[in-house]
Design an enzyme around this catalytic site. Sequence first.
Site, PDB file in Angstrom:
ATOM      1  N   SER A 141      -3.713  -1.618  35.128  1.00 13.36           N
ATOM      2  CA  SER A 141      -3.130  -2.628  34.657  1.00 13.36           C
ATOM      3  C   SER A 141      -3.757  -3.809  34.719  1.00 13.36           C
ATOM      4  O   SER A 141      -4.807  -4.010  35.590  1.00 13.36           O
ATOM      5  CB  SER A 141      -1.815  -2.925  35.600  1.00 13.36           C
ATOM      6  OG  SER A 141      -1.108  -3.992  35.351  1.00 13.36           O
ATOM      7  N   TYR A 160       0.608  -4.795  44.212  1.00 17.90           N
ATOM      8  CA  TYR A 160       0.232  -3.979  43.458  1.00 17.90           C
ATOM      9  C   TYR A 160      -1.104  -4.140  42.493  1.00 17.90           C
ATOM     10  O   TYR A 160      -1.623  -3.272  42.236  1.00 17.90           O
ATOM     11  CB  TYR A 160       1.342  -4.602  42.033  1.00 17.90           C
ATOM     12  CG  TYR A 160       1.421  -3.858  40.933  1.00 17.90           C
ATOM     13  CD1 TYR A 160       1.871  -2.645  40.658  1.00 17.90           C
ATOM     14  CD2 TYR A 160       0.889  -4.644  39.763  1.00 17.90           C
ATOM     15  CE1 TYR A 160       1.599  -2.067  39.218  1.00 17.90           C
ATOM     16  CE2 TYR A 160       0.854  -4.029  38.330  1.00 17.90           C
ATOM     17  CZ  TYR A 160       1.054  -2.821  38.427  1.00 17.90           C
ATOM     18  OH  TYR A 160       1.234  -2.193  36.911  1.00 17.90           O
TER      19      TYR A 160
END
Length: 307
Positions: free
Chosen positions: A160, A186
């Site tokens: 990501s 994350y």
Amino acid sequence: MSELFRSPFDRHSTASEVIDGADLSGKRAVITGATSGIGVETARALAAAGADVTLAVRRPDAGEQVAADLRTRTGNDAIHVARVDVADLDSVNAFAAGWAGPLHILVNNAGIMMLPDLERGMRGHEQQFATNYLGHFALALGLHDALADAGGARMVIVSSAGHLFSPVVFDDLDYRFRPYDALGAYGQSKTAEVLLAVEADRRWSSEGIRANALHPGAIATNLQRHTGGLKTPEPYRKTIEQGAATSVFLAASPLAEGIGGRYFEDVNEAPQVISRPTDFGVPAVATYALDAANAERLWDLGLDILR
């Protein structure tokens, strides 16, 4: 530094378009997290091109429903379901031990995002790092021989742009000394996934296994419904079909043959940056995410954790 890889596709391209005309007959693929979002579309595109596809999913009952729908939509009956929970090491190891024969395509697609509170998972490690990185690292290790037996395999890791929010903080992976930050955790897990592609490609390319990581874009899926997908400005959002395009391209396009150890966005290799872009939608990969020393250090750390 080598020249950036460019394809004839862009952020508007779909999964079907990037492998139009490809014949995957005789190829076997495994896709984690294939019960929703881009995982389902990745499976559909590969199956439509003739691949034998295994949906490696946490909930086999949901997987069977998806598989039945995909068999109807693609006309390909070779779509299977197996239980793989990448947050559960026993589940990962059991699947890998039960796999027989070569594996041509491994798409590490499953993931969790921005848990609001600190949770600990596999071997006591922070849950996003444990799930997004450790689980897929263990799966890749367990399926290594099958990938090598394919005589030319591809491992695709769905990372990501969130990796730009944190490197891997080796001195405090698990937020034992610093305050927990959902976005930072994350980001660290997604950086770890890019480093996994870098080191897997370095170690295994001589065996015909090539590995790449990617950012799929902001898509309103289950993963992003509370964060990026729906908060992203409208011009930068993608459909699920567009979001799966980069995964499918790296997994199956003849144009990606021989490419490895790189990070892609919008079906093209992203340029390296030393600081996070301030403009939305600018493809970029942090230098720390492609750093060879970081990649080797993380691999060795992962081996120590899984022993």
